[in-house]
Scaffold this active site. Structure first.
Site, PDB file in Angstrom:
ATOM      1  N   HIS A  67       0.832  -1.209   0.000  1.00 47.04           N
ATOM      2  CA  HIS A  67       0.000   0.000   0.000  1.00 47.04           C
ATOM      3  C   HIS A  67       0.868   1.262   0.000  1.00 47.04           C
ATOM      4  CE1 HIS A  67      -3.500  -2.491   0.624  1.00 47.04           C
ATOM      5  NE2 HIS A  67      -2.953  -3.030   1.708  1.00 47.04           N
ATOM      6  N   ASN A 345       2.734  14.736  19.737  1.00 47.35           N
ATOM      7  CA  ASN A 345       3.206  13.462  19.204  1.00 47.35           C
ATOM      8  C   ASN A 345       3.941  13.655  17.878  1.00 47.35           C
ATOM      9  OD1 ASN A 345       3.066  10.391  19.335  1.00 47.35           O
ATOM     10  ND2 ASN A 345       2.155  10.765  17.338  1.00 47.35           N
ATOM     11  N   ARG A 348       7.492  14.646  18.491  1.00 46.32           N
ATOM     12  CA  ARG A 348       8.298  13.557  19.044  1.00 46.32           C
ATOM     13  C   ARG A 348       8.658  12.503  18.006  1.00 46.32           C
ATOM     14  NH1 ARG A 348       4.590  13.867  23.428  1.00 46.32           N
ATOM     15  NH2 ARG A 348       3.476  12.069  22.555  1.00 46.32           N
ATOM     16  N   ASN A 351      11.286  13.441  13.757  1.00 46.86           N
ATOM     17  CA  ASN A 351      12.735  13.290  13.622  1.00 46.86           C
ATOM     18  C   ASN A 351      13.293  12.774  14.944  1.00 46.86           C
ATOM     19  OD1 ASN A 351      15.503  13.538  13.267  1.00 46.86           O
ATOM     20  ND2 ASN A 351      15.385  15.490  12.188  1.00 46.86           N
ATOM     21  N   HIS A 355      15.282  14.655  18.044  1.00 47.40           N
ATOM     22  CA  HIS A 355      14.467  14.625  19.259  1.00 47.40           C
ATOM     23  C   HIS A 355      15.236  14.014  20.425  1.00 47.40           C
ATOM     24  CE1 HIS A 355      11.723  12.514  22.071  1.00 47.40           C
ATOM     25  NE2 HIS A 355      11.054  13.645  22.002  1.00 47.40           N
ATOM     26  N   TYR A 363      16.257  19.010  27.433  1.00 48.47           N
ATOM     27  CA  TYR A 363      15.139  18.810  28.353  1.00 48.47           C
ATOM     28  C   TYR A 363      15.584  18.200  29.683  1.00 48.47           C
ATOM     29  CZ  TYR A 363      10.623  17.174  30.102  1.00 48.47           C
ATOM     30  OH  TYR A 363       9.518  16.940  30.872  1.00 48.47           O
ATOM     31  N   SER A 386      15.249  24.838  19.582  1.00 51.28           N
ATOM     32  CA  SER A 386      14.994  24.282  18.258  1.00 51.28           C
ATOM     33  C   SER A 386      14.578  25.366  17.273  1.00 51.28           C
ATOM     34  CB  SER A 386      13.921  23.195  18.348  1.00 51.28           C
ATOM     35  OG  SER A 386      13.728  22.567  17.106  1.00 51.28           O
ATOM     36  N   HIS A 390      16.599  26.434  13.889  1.00 50.84           N
ATOM     37  CA  HIS A 390      15.929  26.379  12.583  1.00 50.84           C
ATOM     38  C   HIS A 390      15.989  27.737  11.883  1.00 50.84           C
ATOM     39  CE1 HIS A 390      14.279  22.484  13.815  1.00 50.84           C
ATOM     40  NE2 HIS A 390      13.896  22.314  12.570  1.00 50.84           N
TER      41      HIS A 390
END
Length: 478
Positions: A67, A345, A348, A351, A355, A363, A386, A390
Protein backbone atom coordinates in the site's frame (compact mmCIF):
# COMPACT_ATOMS: atom_id res chain seq x y z
CA UNK A 1 5.37 -59.53 42.51
CA UNK A 2 8.82 -59.28 40.99
CA UNK A 3 7.30 -58.41 37.57
CA UNK A 4 5.16 -55.73 39.20
CA UNK A 5 8.25 -54.20 40.84
CA UNK A 6 10.07 -54.19 37.49
CA UNK A 7 7.11 -52.46 35.83
CA UNK A 8 7.07 -49.84 38.55
CA UNK A 9 10.80 -49.21 38.12
CA UNK A 10 10.40 -48.98 34.32
CA UNK A 11 7.46 -46.55 34.62
CA UNK A 12 9.41 -44.55 37.21
CA UNK A 13 12.41 -44.30 34.87
CA UNK A 14 10.21 -43.22 31.98
CA UNK A 15 8.51 -40.56 34.11
CA UNK A 16 11.86 -39.28 35.34
CA UNK A 17 13.19 -39.15 31.76
CA UNK A 18 10.05 -37.32 30.57
CA UNK A 19 10.35 -34.82 33.40
CA UNK A 20 14.02 -34.28 32.57
CA UNK A 21 13.16 -33.61 28.92
CA UNK A 22 10.36 -31.19 29.85
CA UNK A 23 12.58 -29.39 32.37
CA UNK A 24 15.37 -29.16 29.82
CA UNK A 25 13.02 -27.61 27.27
CA UNK A 26 11.66 -25.15 29.82
CA UNK A 27 15.17 -24.22 30.91
CA UNK A 28 16.26 -23.72 27.30
CA UNK A 29 13.25 -21.52 26.64
CA UNK A 30 13.86 -19.50 29.80
CA UNK A 31 17.54 -19.00 28.95
CA UNK A 32 16.68 -18.02 25.36
CA UNK A 33 14.12 -15.47 26.53
CA UNK A 34 16.59 -14.11 29.08
CA UNK A 35 19.30 -13.74 26.45
CA UNK A 36 16.88 -11.99 24.10
CA UNK A 37 15.83 -9.65 26.88
CA UNK A 38 19.46 -8.99 27.78
CA UNK A 39 20.31 -8.35 24.12
CA UNK A 40 17.45 -5.88 23.77
CA UNK A 41 18.47 -4.20 27.02
CA UNK A 42 22.09 -3.92 25.85
CA UNK A 43 20.87 -2.53 22.53
CA UNK A 44 18.83 0.12 24.31
CA UNK A 45 21.71 1.10 26.59
CA UNK A 46 24.09 1.32 23.65
CA UNK A 47 22.02 3.82 21.73
CA UNK A 48 20.75 5.70 24.75
CA UNK A 49 17.07 5.01 24.16
CA UNK A 50 14.44 2.24 24.10
CA UNK A 51 13.98 1.79 20.37
CA UNK A 52 12.32 -1.50 19.53
CA UNK A 53 14.14 -3.69 17.01
CA UNK A 54 10.80 -4.69 15.49
CA UNK A 55 9.83 -1.05 15.04
CA UNK A 56 13.25 -0.27 13.52
CA UNK A 57 12.84 -3.05 10.97
CA UNK A 58 9.31 -1.88 10.20
CA UNK A 59 10.56 1.67 9.61
CA UNK A 60 13.46 0.61 7.36
CA UNK A 61 11.16 -1.67 5.32
CA UNK A 62 8.25 0.78 5.30
CA UNK A 63 8.34 1.27 1.53
CA UNK A 64 8.26 -2.49 0.99
CA UNK A 65 4.60 -2.55 2.09
CA UNK A 66 2.40 -2.79 -1.01
CA UNK A 67 0.00 0.00 0.00
CA UNK A 68 2.85 2.39 0.82
CA UNK A 69 4.64 1.45 -2.39
CA UNK A 70 1.50 2.39 -4.32
CA UNK A 71 1.65 5.91 -2.87
CA UNK A 72 5.37 5.93 -3.69
CA UNK A 73 4.57 4.98 -7.29
CA UNK A 74 2.00 7.78 -7.46
CA UNK A 75 4.72 10.29 -6.56
CA UNK A 76 6.97 8.85 -9.28
CA UNK A 77 4.12 9.21 -11.78
CA UNK A 78 3.70 12.84 -10.69
CA UNK A 79 7.43 13.39 -11.31
CA UNK A 80 7.02 12.05 -14.86
CA UNK A 81 4.09 14.43 -15.35
CA UNK A 82 6.26 17.36 -14.23
CA UNK A 83 8.94 16.33 -16.73
CA UNK A 84 6.44 15.90 -19.57
CA UNK A 85 4.76 19.23 -18.82
CA UNK A 86 8.13 21.00 -18.73
CA UNK A 87 9.11 19.49 -22.08
CA UNK A 88 5.72 20.41 -23.57
CA UNK A 89 5.98 24.03 -22.41
CA UNK A 90 9.55 24.27 -23.73
CA UNK A 91 8.45 22.86 -27.09
CA UNK A 92 5.54 25.30 -27.34
CA UNK A 93 7.63 28.32 -26.27
CA UNK A 94 10.91 27.53 -28.06
CA UNK A 95 9.93 24.99 -30.71
CA UNK A 96 12.28 22.34 -29.33
CA UNK A 97 12.59 19.98 -26.37
CA UNK A 98 14.72 21.47 -23.59
CA UNK A 99 15.47 20.37 -20.05
CA UNK A 100 17.16 23.41 -18.56
CA UNK A 101 18.79 22.75 -15.19
CA UNK A 102 20.39 26.18 -14.75
CA UNK A 103 18.60 26.68 -11.42
CA UNK A 104 19.90 23.32 -10.19
CA UNK A 105 23.51 24.11 -11.11
CA UNK A 106 23.22 27.60 -9.64
CA UNK A 107 21.92 26.34 -6.29
CA UNK A 108 24.81 23.86 -5.90
CA UNK A 109 27.53 26.20 -7.17
CA UNK A 110 31.01 26.61 -5.63
CA UNK A 111 31.13 23.02 -4.39
CA UNK A 112 34.93 23.25 -4.18
CA UNK A 113 34.61 25.90 -1.47
CA UNK A 114 32.04 23.77 0.32
CA UNK A 115 34.37 20.75 0.30
CA UNK A 116 37.44 22.46 1.76
CA UNK A 117 35.30 24.24 4.36
CA UNK A 118 33.76 20.89 5.34
CA UNK A 119 37.19 19.27 5.60
CA UNK A 120 38.35 21.96 8.02
CA UNK A 121 35.23 21.58 10.19
CA UNK A 122 35.52 17.79 10.13
CA UNK A 123 39.24 17.77 10.98
CA UNK A 124 38.71 20.03 13.96
CA UNK A 125 35.61 18.13 15.14
CA UNK A 126 37.57 14.88 15.04
CA UNK A 127 40.88 15.97 16.55
CA UNK A 128 40.15 19.13 18.57
CA UNK A 129 37.70 17.99 21.28
CA UNK A 130 39.24 14.51 21.40
CA UNK A 131 42.81 15.55 22.20
CA UNK A 132 41.84 18.42 24.50
CA UNK A 133 39.63 16.08 26.56
CA UNK A 134 42.23 13.28 26.54
CA UNK A 135 44.83 15.65 28.04
CA UNK A 136 42.30 16.87 30.60
CA UNK A 137 41.40 13.28 31.57
CA UNK A 138 45.09 12.44 32.20
CA UNK A 139 45.66 15.56 34.28
CA UNK A 140 42.39 15.50 36.20
CA UNK A 141 43.09 12.32 38.15
CA UNK A 142 46.79 12.96 38.73
CA UNK A 143 47.02 16.67 39.54
CA UNK A 144 45.82 18.31 42.69
CA UNK A 145 44.65 21.45 40.87
CA UNK A 146 41.58 19.81 39.41
CA UNK A 147 39.50 22.98 39.23
CA UNK A 148 42.21 24.96 37.43
CA UNK A 149 42.72 22.21 34.87
CA UNK A 150 38.97 21.89 34.29
CA UNK A 151 38.45 25.63 33.86
CA UNK A 152 41.38 25.91 31.43
CA UNK A 153 40.02 22.97 29.42
CA UNK A 154 36.50 24.44 29.34
CA UNK A 155 37.80 27.83 28.15
CA UNK A 156 39.96 26.18 25.47
CA UNK A 157 37.06 24.13 24.14
CA UNK A 158 34.69 27.10 24.21
CA UNK A 159 37.08 29.34 22.27
CA UNK A 160 37.96 26.71 19.65
CA UNK A 161 34.34 25.57 19.23
CA UNK A 162 33.12 29.14 18.75
CA UNK A 163 35.99 29.97 16.42
CA UNK A 164 36.07 26.95 14.09
CA UNK A 165 32.51 25.61 14.37
CA UNK A 166 30.88 28.97 15.11
CA UNK A 167 32.54 31.84 13.27
CA UNK A 168 34.34 30.00 10.45
CA UNK A 169 31.28 28.55 8.61
CA UNK A 170 29.49 31.89 8.80
CA UNK A 171 32.56 33.62 7.39
CA UNK A 172 32.76 31.14 4.48
CA UNK A 173 29.07 31.54 3.64
CA UNK A 174 29.14 35.34 3.70
CA UNK A 175 32.62 36.00 2.32
CA UNK A 176 32.32 33.68 -0.68
CA UNK A 177 28.61 34.49 -1.26
CA UNK A 178 27.69 30.85 -1.68
CA UNK A 179 24.44 29.99 -3.49
CA UNK A 180 21.49 28.64 -1.46
CA UNK A 181 22.05 24.85 -1.57
CA UNK A 182 25.77 25.22 -0.90
CA UNK A 183 24.97 27.54 2.00
CA UNK A 184 22.61 24.99 3.52
CA UNK A 185 25.25 22.24 3.21
CA UNK A 186 27.82 24.28 5.13
CA UNK A 187 25.39 25.51 7.80
CA UNK A 188 23.69 22.16 8.38
CA UNK A 189 27.07 20.45 8.66
CA UNK A 190 28.12 23.16 11.11
CA UNK A 191 25.08 22.39 13.25
CA UNK A 192 25.66 18.63 12.97
CA UNK A 193 29.31 18.89 14.05
CA UNK A 194 28.35 21.15 16.96
CA UNK A 195 25.71 18.71 18.16
CA UNK A 196 27.98 15.68 17.72
CA UNK A 197 30.99 17.25 19.42
CA UNK A 198 28.80 18.48 22.27
CA UNK A 199 27.46 14.96 22.80
CA UNK A 200 31.00 13.55 22.84
CA UNK A 201 32.17 16.21 25.30
CA UNK A 202 29.10 15.78 27.51
CA UNK A 203 29.31 11.98 27.69
CA UNK A 204 33.09 11.84 28.03
CA UNK A 205 33.30 14.45 30.78
CA UNK A 206 30.71 12.62 32.87
CA UNK A 207 32.50 9.28 32.35
CA UNK A 208 35.87 10.77 33.39
CA UNK A 209 34.42 12.44 36.48
CA UNK A 210 32.83 9.16 37.58
CA UNK A 211 35.91 7.05 36.83
CA UNK A 212 38.14 5.91 39.68
CA UNK A 213 41.40 4.80 38.06
CA UNK A 214 43.86 2.68 39.99
CA UNK A 215 46.87 4.60 41.25
CA UNK A 216 49.62 4.61 38.67
CA UNK A 217 47.30 3.73 35.79
CA UNK A 218 45.97 6.07 33.12
CA UNK A 219 42.30 6.99 33.10
CA UNK A 220 40.26 4.97 30.63
CA UNK A 221 39.40 7.14 27.61
CA UNK A 222 37.38 6.44 24.44
CA UNK A 223 39.30 5.37 21.36
CA UNK A 224 39.68 7.74 18.43
CA UNK A 225 38.17 5.12 16.12
CA UNK A 226 34.95 5.01 18.17
CA UNK A 227 34.67 8.80 17.96
CA UNK A 228 35.40 8.76 14.21
CA UNK A 229 32.66 6.18 13.73
CA UNK A 230 30.28 8.36 15.75
CA UNK A 231 30.94 11.39 13.53
CA UNK A 232 29.56 9.51 10.51
CA UNK A 233 26.91 7.19 11.94
CA UNK A 234 23.31 8.50 11.88
CA UNK A 235 22.89 9.34 15.56
CA UNK A 236 23.63 12.39 17.71
CA UNK A 237 24.05 10.50 21.00
CA UNK A 238 27.65 9.36 21.59
CA UNK A 239 28.33 5.82 22.78
CA UNK A 240 31.59 3.88 22.58
CA UNK A 241 29.81 0.96 20.89
CA UNK A 242 26.64 0.57 18.89
CA UNK A 243 24.73 -2.49 17.67
CA UNK A 244 26.12 -3.54 14.30
CA UNK A 245 24.74 -5.58 11.41
CA UNK A 246 26.85 -8.49 10.10
CA UNK A 247 27.14 -7.29 6.48
CA UNK A 248 26.46 -4.39 4.07
CA UNK A 249 23.77 -4.49 1.39
CA UNK A 250 25.44 -2.32 -1.24
CA UNK A 251 22.47 -2.53 -3.62
CA UNK A 252 20.32 -1.04 -0.86
CA UNK A 253 22.87 1.79 -0.43
CA UNK A 254 22.97 2.66 -4.14
CA UNK A 255 19.17 2.57 -4.40
CA UNK A 256 18.87 5.05 -1.55
CA UNK A 257 21.37 7.44 -3.11
CA UNK A 258 19.54 7.17 -6.44
CA UNK A 259 16.29 8.05 -4.67
CA UNK A 260 17.96 11.09 -3.10
CA UNK A 261 19.08 12.28 -6.54
CA UNK A 262 15.56 11.71 -7.86
CA UNK A 263 14.15 13.72 -4.94
CA UNK A 264 16.42 16.65 -5.81
CA UNK A 265 15.14 16.67 -9.38
CA UNK A 266 11.60 16.38 -8.02
CA UNK A 267 12.22 19.48 -5.91
CA UNK A 268 13.61 21.25 -8.96
CA UNK A 269 10.44 20.57 -10.98
CA UNK A 270 8.21 21.67 -8.08
CA UNK A 271 10.03 25.00 -7.94
CA UNK A 272 10.06 25.46 -11.72
CA UNK A 273 6.47 24.42 -12.41
CA UNK A 274 4.55 25.37 -9.24
CA UNK A 275 6.42 28.13 -7.41
CA UNK A 276 8.55 30.35 -9.63
CA UNK A 277 5.96 31.14 -12.38
CA UNK A 278 3.42 32.38 -9.83
CA UNK A 279 5.46 33.80 -6.98
CA UNK A 280 7.94 35.57 -9.24
CA UNK A 281 5.03 37.46 -10.81
CA UNK A 282 3.46 38.09 -7.43
CA UNK A 283 6.63 39.81 -6.24
CA UNK A 284 6.19 42.40 -9.00
CA UNK A 285 2.79 43.51 -7.69
CA UNK A 286 2.04 45.76 -4.73
CA UNK A 287 2.10 43.79 -1.50
CA UNK A 288 -1.54 43.44 -0.36
CA UNK A 289 -3.68 41.15 1.78
CA UNK A 290 -5.33 39.65 -1.28
CA UNK A 291 -1.96 38.97 -2.91
CA UNK A 292 -0.69 37.29 0.24
CA UNK A 293 -3.76 35.09 0.80
CA UNK A 294 -3.87 33.90 -2.82
CA UNK A 295 -0.14 33.17 -2.80
CA UNK A 296 -0.35 31.23 0.49
CA UNK A 297 -3.13 28.94 -0.71
CA UNK A 298 -1.34 28.44 -4.01
CA UNK A 299 1.79 27.41 -2.07
CA UNK A 300 0.14 24.79 0.17
CA UNK A 301 0.49 21.93 -2.33
CA UNK A 302 4.13 22.57 -3.34
CA UNK A 303 4.94 23.25 0.32
CA UNK A 304 3.54 19.91 1.40
CA UNK A 305 5.34 18.14 -1.43
CA UNK A 306 8.59 19.72 -0.25
CA UNK A 307 7.96 18.55 3.31
CA UNK A 308 7.34 14.97 2.16
CA UNK A 309 10.36 15.07 -0.14
CA UNK A 310 12.56 16.32 2.70
CA UNK A 311 11.31 13.54 4.95
CA UNK A 312 11.79 10.85 2.31
CA UNK A 313 15.16 12.03 0.98
CA UNK A 314 16.86 12.78 4.30
CA UNK A 315 15.17 10.92 7.16
CA UNK A 316 14.54 7.77 5.14
CA UNK A 317 17.03 7.49 2.27
CA UNK A 318 20.08 9.46 3.46
CA UNK A 319 20.15 8.14 7.03
CA UNK A 320 19.40 4.56 5.98
CA UNK A 321 22.15 4.69 3.35
CA UNK A 322 24.78 5.76 5.88
CA UNK A 323 23.45 3.34 8.47
CA UNK A 324 23.79 0.50 5.96
CA UNK A 325 27.33 1.51 4.92
CA UNK A 326 28.41 1.64 8.57
CA UNK A 327 26.40 -1.49 9.52
CA UNK A 328 24.60 0.68 12.08
CA UNK A 329 21.71 -1.45 13.38
CA UNK A 330 19.51 1.18 15.06
CA UNK A 331 17.27 2.41 12.22
CA UNK A 332 14.72 4.29 14.34
CA UNK A 333 15.07 7.63 12.54
CA UNK A 334 11.34 8.41 12.64
CA UNK A 335 8.07 6.91 13.77
CA UNK A 336 4.59 7.01 12.27
CA UNK A 337 4.27 10.80 12.53
CA UNK A 338 1.66 10.78 9.74
CA UNK A 339 -0.81 9.09 12.14
CA UNK A 340 -0.36 11.75 14.82
CA UNK A 341 -3.51 13.23 16.32
CA UNK A 342 -1.59 15.90 18.25
CA UNK A 343 1.33 18.18 17.57
CA UNK A 344 3.02 16.93 20.73
CA UNK A 345 3.21 13.46 19.20
CA UNK A 346 4.16 14.85 15.79
CA UNK A 347 7.16 16.70 17.22
CA UNK A 348 8.30 13.56 19.04
CA UNK A 349 8.00 11.22 16.05
CA UNK A 350 8.96 13.36 13.03
CA UNK A 351 12.73 13.29 13.62
CA UNK A 352 13.84 10.84 16.32
CA UNK A 353 17.54 11.59 15.80
CA UNK A 354 17.24 15.28 16.73
CA UNK A 355 14.47 14.62 19.26
CA UNK A 356 16.72 12.29 21.24
CA UNK A 357 19.49 14.90 21.37
CA UNK A 358 17.10 17.63 22.53
CA UNK A 359 15.54 15.30 25.08
CA UNK A 360 18.83 14.17 26.65
CA UNK A 361 20.86 17.37 26.49
CA UNK A 362 18.26 20.14 26.62
CA UNK A 363 15.14 18.81 28.35
CA UNK A 364 16.67 16.39 30.90
CA UNK A 365 19.64 18.61 31.73
CA UNK A 366 17.32 21.57 32.28
CA UNK A 367 15.18 19.44 34.60
CA UNK A 368 18.29 18.34 36.49
CA UNK A 369 19.47 21.95 36.91
CA UNK A 370 15.99 23.04 38.10
CA UNK A 371 15.59 20.14 40.50
CA UNK A 372 12.80 18.55 38.39
CA UNK A 373 10.42 21.37 39.29
CA UNK A 374 9.93 23.26 36.00
CA UNK A 375 8.78 20.74 33.39
CA UNK A 376 6.69 23.24 31.33
CA UNK A 377 9.63 25.65 31.30
CA UNK A 378 11.92 22.82 30.20
CA UNK A 379 9.56 22.03 27.32
CA UNK A 380 9.44 25.68 26.28
CA UNK A 381 13.23 25.90 26.44
CA UNK A 382 13.48 22.96 24.02
CA UNK A 383 11.08 24.72 21.65
CA UNK A 384 13.10 27.93 21.92
CA UNK A 385 16.43 26.22 21.20
CA UNK A 386 14.99 24.28 18.26
CA UNK A 387 13.25 27.35 16.82
CA UNK A 388 16.38 29.50 17.07
CA UNK A 389 18.52 26.86 15.35
CA UNK A 390 15.93 26.38 12.58
CA UNK A 391 15.70 30.13 12.01
CA UNK A 392 19.49 30.46 12.02
CA UNK A 393 19.74 27.76 9.33
CA UNK A 394 17.08 29.43 7.17
CA UNK A 395 18.58 32.92 7.62
CA UNK A 396 22.07 31.80 6.65
CA UNK A 397 20.79 29.51 3.88
CA UNK A 398 18.63 32.10 2.13
CA UNK A 399 20.86 35.07 2.92
CA UNK A 400 18.18 37.22 4.56
CA UNK A 401 16.40 37.49 7.90
CA UNK A 402 12.69 36.76 7.82
CA UNK A 403 11.61 34.94 11.03
CA UNK A 404 8.76 32.93 9.51
CA UNK A 405 10.14 29.62 10.74
CA UNK A 406 10.74 31.00 14.25
CA UNK A 407 7.20 32.33 14.56
CA UNK A 408 5.60 29.13 13.23
CA UNK A 409 7.83 26.84 15.29
CA UNK A 410 8.29 28.66 18.61
CA UNK A 411 5.02 30.61 18.85
CA UNK A 412 2.29 28.77 16.95
CA UNK A 413 3.97 25.36 17.31
CA UNK A 414 4.44 25.88 21.05
CA UNK A 415 0.78 26.78 21.49
CA UNK A 416 -0.34 23.74 19.48
CA UNK A 417 2.00 21.52 21.48
CA UNK A 418 0.12 22.33 24.69
CA UNK A 419 -3.41 22.73 23.30
CA UNK A 420 -3.43 19.84 20.80
CA UNK A 421 -1.92 17.40 23.32
CA UNK A 422 -1.82 13.61 23.41
CA UNK A 423 -5.29 13.54 24.95
CA UNK A 424 -6.71 14.34 21.52
CA UNK A 425 -7.59 11.09 19.74
CA UNK A 426 -9.58 10.11 16.70
CA UNK A 427 -9.40 10.68 12.93
CA UNK A 428 -10.73 14.23 13.14
CA UNK A 429 -7.65 15.35 15.07
CA UNK A 430 -5.37 13.74 12.51
CA UNK A 431 -7.20 15.72 9.80
CA UNK A 432 -6.74 18.91 11.83
CA UNK A 433 -3.02 18.21 12.18
CA UNK A 434 -2.61 17.65 8.43
CA UNK A 435 -4.61 20.80 7.65
CA UNK A 436 -2.32 22.83 9.91
CA UNK A 437 0.74 21.28 8.25
CA UNK A 438 -0.59 22.21 4.79
CA UNK A 439 -1.25 25.80 5.85
CA UNK A 440 2.08 26.10 7.66
CA UNK A 441 4.04 24.82 4.68
CA UNK A 442 2.11 27.15 2.38
CA UNK A 443 2.94 30.13 4.58
CA UNK A 444 6.64 29.25 4.61
CA UNK A 445 6.99 28.63 0.88
CA UNK A 446 4.97 31.72 -0.02
CA UNK A 447 6.68 34.20 2.31
CA UNK A 448 10.20 32.96 1.69
CA UNK A 449 9.71 33.00 -2.10
CA UNK A 450 8.18 36.47 -2.02
CA UNK A 451 11.06 37.70 0.12
CA UNK A 452 13.64 36.06 -2.16
CA UNK A 453 12.35 37.88 -5.24
CA UNK A 454 11.91 41.11 -3.28
CA UNK A 455 15.59 40.89 -2.30
CA UNK A 456 16.44 40.44 -6.00
CA UNK A 457 14.24 43.26 -7.33
CA UNK A 458 14.77 45.68 -4.43
CA UNK A 459 18.30 45.10 -3.07
CA UNK A 460 19.33 46.69 0.21
CA UNK A 461 20.68 50.20 0.06
CA UNK A 462 22.43 50.17 3.45
CA UNK A 463 23.88 47.96 6.17
CA UNK A 464 22.06 49.33 9.20
CA UNK A 465 20.36 47.02 11.69
CA UNK A 466 16.79 47.81 10.66
CA UNK A 467 17.78 47.61 7.00
CA UNK A 468 18.99 44.05 7.56
CA UNK A 469 16.07 42.76 9.66
CA UNK A 470 13.17 44.44 7.83
CA UNK A 471 11.71 42.18 5.10
CA UNK A 472 12.07 43.74 1.66
CA UNK A 473 8.76 42.21 0.51
CA UNK A 474 6.94 44.62 2.85
CA UNK A 475 8.12 47.69 0.93
CA UNK A 476 9.15 46.40 -2.52
CA UNK A 477 6.54 47.58 -5.06
CA UNK A 478 7.43 47.35 -8.74
Amino acid sequence: MVQWARDVERIKAEVIELVKVQMSELLDKALTDSLKSLSQSTHSDAVGNTHSHTDEKARSELFEISHIRTIYHMFIAALFLFIISTLAVDYIDQGRLVLDFDLFFYAFGQLGTVIWAWLIMFSYSLLGPYYVLSQWADLYHHWQWKMSVSVATAVTLLVTQMGILGYFPVYVVLHYQLPPASRFIVILEQIRFLMKSYSFIRETVVAVLRAKPVKGEACRFPTLSSYLYFLFCPTLIYRETYPRNPYIRWNYVWRNFAKILGSLFYLYFILVRLCIPVLMNESNRPFSTRTLILAIFHSTLPGMLMLLLGFFAFLHCWLNAFAEMLRFADRMFYKDWWNSTSFANYYRTWNIVVHDWLYYYAYRDFLWLSGHRLRPVATLSVFAVSAVVHEYAFTMGFGFFYPVMFCLFAVIGGVFNFTLSDKRKGPAWNIIMWTCLFIGQGVQVCLYCLEWYAQVHCPRTGTGFWELVTPRSWTCNL
